[in-house]
Design an enzyme around this catalytic site. Structure first.
Site, PDB file in Angstrom:
ATOM      1  N   HIS A 236       0.842  -1.099   0.051  1.00 20.80           N
ATOM      2  CA  HIS A 236       0.065   0.122  -0.005  1.00 20.80           C
ATOM      3  C   HIS A 236       0.819   1.330  -0.056  1.00 20.80           C
ATOM      4  O   HIS A 236       0.467   2.514   0.303  1.00 20.80           O
ATOM      5  CB  HIS A 236      -1.103   0.138   1.089  1.00 20.80           C
ATOM      6  CG  HIS A 236      -2.006  -1.013   0.935  1.00 20.80           C
ATOM      7  ND1 HIS A 236      -2.806  -1.146  -0.101  1.00 20.80           N
ATOM      8  CD2 HIS A 236      -2.204  -2.036   1.828  1.00 20.80           C
ATOM      9  CE1 HIS A 236      -3.583  -2.071   0.245  1.00 20.80           C
ATOM     10  NE2 HIS A 236      -3.513  -2.710   1.566  1.00 20.80           N
ATOM     11  N   ARG A 293       0.370  18.895   2.505  1.00 21.79           N
ATOM     12  CA  ARG A 293       2.039  19.128   2.421  1.00 21.79           C
ATOM     13  C   ARG A 293       2.232  18.951   1.063  1.00 21.79           C
ATOM     14  O   ARG A 293       1.589  18.501   0.335  1.00 21.79           O
ATOM     15  CB  ARG A 293       2.564  18.342   3.248  1.00 21.79           C
ATOM     16  CG  ARG A 293       2.205  16.685   3.268  1.00 21.79           C
ATOM     17  CD  ARG A 293       3.117  15.748   3.817  1.00 21.79           C
ATOM     18  NE  ARG A 293       2.551  14.707   4.135  1.00 21.79           N
ATOM     19  CZ  ARG A 293       2.320  13.546   2.896  1.00 21.79           C
ATOM     20  NH1 ARG A 293       2.880  13.677   1.821  1.00 21.79           N
ATOM     21  NH2 ARG A 293       1.741  12.310   3.179  1.00 21.79           N
TER      22      ARG A 293
HETATM   23  P1  ADP Z   1      -2.322   6.106   4.097  1.00 22.06           P
HETATM   24  O1  ADP Z   1      -2.643   7.120   4.436  1.00 22.06           O
HETATM   25  O2  ADP Z   1      -2.185   4.711   5.315  1.00 22.06           O
HETATM   26  O3  ADP Z   1      -1.294   5.984   2.967  1.00 22.06           O
HETATM   27  P2  ADP Z   1      -4.566   5.445   2.130  1.00 22.06           P
HETATM   28  O4  ADP Z   1      -6.094   5.600   2.516  1.00 22.06           O
HETATM   29  O5  ADP Z   1      -3.981   6.771   1.366  1.00 22.06           O
HETATM   30  O6  ADP Z   1      -3.683   5.098   3.436  1.00 22.06           O
HETATM   31  O7  ADP Z   1      -4.347   4.189   1.346  1.00 22.06           O
HETATM   32  C1  ADP Z   1      -3.265   3.819   0.890  1.00 22.06           C
HETATM   33  C2  ADP Z   1      -3.344   2.723  -0.364  1.00 22.06           C
HETATM   34  O8  ADP Z   1      -4.376   1.756   0.187  1.00 22.06           O
HETATM   35  C3  ADP Z   1      -4.137   3.520  -1.500  1.00 22.06           C
HETATM   36  O9  ADP Z   1      -3.321   4.095  -2.505  1.00 22.06           O
HETATM   37  C4  ADP Z   1      -4.856   2.174  -2.164  1.00 22.06           C
HETATM   38  O10 ADP Z   1      -3.872   1.527  -2.828  1.00 22.06           O
HETATM   39  C5  ADP Z   1      -5.095   1.169  -1.016  1.00 22.06           C
HETATM   40  N1  ADP Z   1      -6.463   1.591  -0.787  1.00 22.06           N
HETATM   41  C6  ADP Z   1      -6.972   2.616   0.116  1.00 22.06           C
HETATM   42  N2  ADP Z   1      -8.147   2.534   0.279  1.00 22.06           N
HETATM   43  C7  ADP Z   1      -8.713   1.657  -0.595  1.00 22.06           C
HETATM   44  C8  ADP Z   1      -9.952   0.913  -0.842  1.00 22.06           C
HETATM   45  N3  ADP Z   1     -11.055   1.208  -0.461  1.00 22.06           N
HETATM   46  N4  ADP Z   1      -9.889  -0.200  -1.732  1.00 22.06           N
HETATM   47  C9  ADP Z   1      -8.862  -0.697  -2.162  1.00 22.06           C
HETATM   48  N5  ADP Z   1      -7.752  -0.139  -1.805  1.00 22.06           N
HETATM   49  C10 ADP Z   1      -7.496   1.018  -1.132  1.00 22.06           C
END
Ligand code: ADP
Length: 446
Positions: A236, A293
């Site tokens: 992720h 940011r």
């Molecule tokens: P963090 O802030 O911990 O990085 P995010 O909310 O930005 O978490 O999500 C990180 C990654 O996780 C996303 O870029 C995507 O690849 C995956 N992801 C997040 N939400 C979903 C979802 N609802 N379904 C599938 N993948 C998701």
């Protein structure tokens, strides 16, 4: 207001990158450094450097009080926090403002508004920004959350509301696993963020991660600098980013841009920010979060717009108006960024530490943003990113070709890195086709 002296409250490649722009603009630069970083490149890149404490970030780069004190003593009129560390710390932003020092970032209130993923989603709902189906309310009893998961439909994703960096995120495939995964997400969230609140989302299968770079000034102007596709991820977390997004249409870009600007306006945003969307197979997009940011991957946006985002940040935070209007912005060509990490792809990408016995980059046709040089050590204390390689081309094919060549011409030795992995990834026909999604790496691993 004019910024004459800038304290850079960060280290590594981003501190060096900020210093580069500041120096070009004739601004005096102040570095701060931990005991582990006394001889580091970011210290060398600045006009002056001040020690701020021991190696662990909590004893140095996270010490807002110490850094603010240095800023006052060094006569800094602004502090750029970079990313990570204090960049999304509303208390620090407020303390700077109270001390009469410009915080190069949004107002504390905007940081707070986006600090909790749950609260941010409630705000975005009001601003009519599309959300992934889910539950982001205050109720946290396991039985209630499990009923929400059933309502949303499996698979679901449990996310730490205070989360970041993929921590506290758990995919749940079936109802029988929900309780155990919830407990595990909670434990991780509380260990990493001191807050075990979670939200639940529909887990989209093979989605894309597309984010919009927004910029606002303190005079009511707000625009977007197009999108970045950051779908290629491991655990992720992003590894290769590009702009523009493959397959993006003008109409979809306008819709996403408008939604991102609406999100920024909803929290009276000022400065550089990123609105992250998740895009499903049908092309529908949903708000995930807003990062208040400068992002690691901002250079791909710089490459296709020809702008310097740090220059814009400094200009806007000193009270200036946005240098351009939406209509004046154009996309030129295509850009990629690859993140070179000290990590072992053969062992689940675990971070590596050690001395960079060799580190050589190609000098032509690529921008290298790094905070280390040959002989330096990647320590346990900080992020294991060694460098970012950024390439630009007239179109995606040319840019990708340059990326492959830049990766192949990079030499790094002394510890395990993902360089071979990146080069193999960039050479994949499936990657060249632009048909990427967040499960791409997992699916294409032999
Ligand atoms: P963090 O802030 O911990 O990085 P995010 O909310 O930005 O978490 O999500 C990180 C990654 O996780 C996303 O870029 C995507 O690849 C995956 N992801 C997040 N939400 C979903 C979802 N609802 N379904 C599938 N993948 C998701």
């Amino acid at each position: 207001m004019t910024i004459r002296t800038l304290l850079i409250a960060n280290r590594g490649e981003i501190a060096c990158r900020i210093a580069r722009t500041a120096r070009r603009l004739g601004i005096r630069t102040i570095a701060v450094y931990s005991e582990a970083d006394a001889g580091s490149l970011h210290v060398e890149s600045c006009d002056e450097a001040w020690p701020i404490g021991a190696a662990p970030a909590r004893d140095s780069y996270l010490r807002g009080d110490v850094i603010l004190d240095v800023a006052k003593r060094a006569g800094a009129d602004a502090i750029h926090p970079g990313y990570g560390f204090l960049s999304e710390n509303a208390d620090f932003a407020r303390a700077c403002a109270e001390a009469g020092i410009i915080f190069v970032g949004p107002p504390a209130s905007a940081i707070e508004a986006m600090g909790s993923k749950s609260a941010a989603k409630q705000l975005m709902e009001k601003a009519k920004v599309p959300l992934v189906p889910g539950y982001h309310g205050d109720r946290q009893e396991p039985a209630f959350l499990e009923r929400q998961a059933n309502r949303i439909g499996y698979p679901v994703l449990i996310k730490a509301s205070a989360g970041g960096g993929g921590k506290g995120m758990k995919v749940v495939e079936q109802p029988a696993d929900f309780a155990a995964q919830l407990a595990s997400a909670r434990r991780e969230a509380s260990a990493s963020f001191g807050d075990d609140k979670v939200l639940i989302e529909k887990y989209l299968v093979r989605p894309r991660h597309v984010e919009i770079q927004v910029f606002a000034d303190g005079h009511g102007n707000c625009l977007h600098l197009f999108e970045r596709d950051c779908s290629v991820q491991r655990r992720h977390q992003k590894v290769i980013e590009e702009a523009p997004a493959p397959g993006m249409t003008g109409e979809r870009r306008r819709e996403m841009g408008d939604a991102a600007v609406a999100a920024a306006r909803a929290i009276s945003y000022v400065g550089a920010g990123t609105v992250e969307f998740i895009v499903d197979a049908a092309g529908d997009f949903f708000f995930m979060e807003m990062n208040t940011r400068l992002q690691v991957e901002h250079p791909v946006t710089e490459a296709i717009t020809g702008l310097d985002l740090v220059e814009w940040q400094l200009h806007v935070s000193a009270g200036g108006t946005l240098p351009l209007t939406q209509d004046q912005l154009r996309i030129n060509g295509h850009a990629f960024e690859a993140r070179l990490y000290a990590e072992d792809p053969a062992r689940g990408f675990v971070p590596q530490t050690g001395r960079l016995a060799a580190l050589r980059f190609p000098t032509e046709g690529v921008r290298i943003d790094t905070g280390v040089r040959e002989g330096d050590t990647v320590s346990v204390h900080y992020d294991p990113m060694i460098a970012k390689l950024i390439v630009h081309g007239a179109d995606r094919t040319q840019a990708l070709d340059r990326l492959v060549r830049a990766l192949e011409a990079t030499r790094v030795a002394g510890l395990a890195t993902n360089i071979g992995f990146l080069a193999a990834l960039a050479r994949q026909p499936a990657f060249a086709s632009g048909n990427v999604h967040t499960g791409f790496i997992t699916e294409h691993e032999a």
